[in-house]
Design a protein around this motif. Structure first.
Motif, mmCIF file in Angstrom:
data_model
loop_
_atom_site.group_PDB
_atom_site.id
_atom_site.type_symbol
_atom_site.label_atom_id
_atom_site.label_comp_id
_atom_site.label_asym_id
_atom_site.label_seq_id
_atom_site.Cartn_x
_atom_site.Cartn_y
_atom_site.Cartn_z
ATOM 1 N N SER A 10 -6.519 -4.725 6.963
ATOM 2 C CA SER A 10 -5.118 -4.365 7.172
ATOM 3 C C SER A 10 -4.313 -4.615 5.897
ATOM 4 C CB SER A 10 -4.553 -5.182 8.328
ATOM 5 O OG SER A 10 -3.183 -4.942 8.487
ATOM 6 N N ALA A 11 -4.571 -5.725 5.215
ATOM 7 C CA ALA A 11 -3.864 -6.031 3.968
ATOM 8 C C ALA A 11 -4.238 -5.022 2.882
ATOM 9 C CB ALA A 11 -4.190 -7.451 3.514
ATOM 10 N N SER A 12 -5.521 -4.651 2.813
ATOM 11 C CA SER A 12 -5.952 -3.656 1.812
ATOM 12 C C SER A 12 -5.262 -2.321 2.044
ATOM 13 C CB SER A 12 -7.469 -3.460 1.876
ATOM 14 O OG SER A 12 -8.141 -4.634 1.518
ATOM 15 N N ASN A 13 -5.195 -1.907 3.302
ATOM 16 C CA ASN A 13 -4.513 -0.651 3.624
ATOM 17 C C ASN A 13 -3.025 -0.736 3.301
ATOM 18 O OD1 ASN A 13 -6.874 0.560 4.512
ATOM 19 N ND2 ASN A 13 -6.537 -0.019 6.649
ATOM 20 N N ALA A 14 -2.421 -1.897 3.545
ATOM 21 C CA ALA A 14 -0.997 -2.065 3.247
ATOM 22 C C ALA A 14 -0.756 -1.981 1.744
ATOM 23 C CB ALA A 14 -0.498 -3.394 3.790
ATOM 24 N N VAL A 15 -1.639 -2.604 0.942
ATOM 25 C CA VAL A 15 -1.484 -2.561 -0.517
ATOM 26 C C VAL A 15 -1.620 -1.111 -1.012
ATOM 27 C CG1 VAL A 15 -2.534 -3.270 -2.700
ATOM 28 C CG2 VAL A 15 -2.147 -4.938 -0.891
#
Length: 186
Positions: A115-120
């Motif tokens: 989720s954090a990778s997609n947000a970045v």
């Protein structure tokens, strides 16, 4: 009836400072002496019967006590075995539960990282600072909500696991309480 002697070899010789009592008495000589002392008295037959009854009663009571003691020892052994089994069951439940919760924590970590990778990636694709702040705000809100939900779920899982771990021990505690209440020796 002549008095019994310590040794037939020393029957004529009196015990003096120069000639002490012979302490090497055979069991046969001792038994003869005891028999002579026992028959030296003119005891009425009812006294002998009373003594025999007394010793018979003592023997019966000792036998009953030994049987009760053996029964109590057997019950204690079974109780201890049940306690060990309860601890083993509790340990297995705890190990399995911790393993499951650990695996779920790893899965949540992977999901959070994705989720954090997609947000970045979404932050990098933002066309304006306003859009970037909006994406960051949405990500922070969704991450916080997910973290609170996961924290609640993990807390409930730990409470449930604690109950499952304590169940076998609680059962043994109830058994122990019942044993304390009910006398085992009658």
């Amino acid at each position: 009836m002549p008095a019994p002697t310590a040794s037939s070899a020393n029957a004529e010789a009196p015990v003096t400072a120069d000639r002490p009592l012979d302490t090497n008495v055979s069991s046969t000589d001792a038994n003869k002496g005891i028999a002579a002392m026992a028959t030296a008295f003119n005891t009425p037959p009812f006294a002998a019967d009373n003594v025999q009854n007394l010793f018979g009663d003592m023997r019966d009571r000792a036998k009953t006590s030994m049987e009760k003691g053996a029964k109590v020892a057997e019950e204690l052994g079974e109780f201890a075995k049940g306690n060990v089994e309860a601890f083993m069951t509790s340990g297995r439940v705890a190990a399995k539960g911790v393993e499951t919760l650990g695996q779920e924590a790893v899965d949540y970590g992977k999901k959070s990282f994705e989720s954090a990778s997609n947000a970045v990636k979404g932050f990098a694709a933002a066309k304006s600072p306003t859009e970037l702040f909006q994406l960051q705000s949405d990500y922070a809100r969704s991450s916080f909500d997910a973290m609170v939900a996961e924290g609640s779920r993990v807390t409930e899982a730990w409470v449930k696991l604690a109950g499952e771990v304590m169940q076998p021990l609680s059962t043994r505690l109830a058994v122990a309480a019942e044993k304390v209440k009910a006398p085992t020796i009658g």
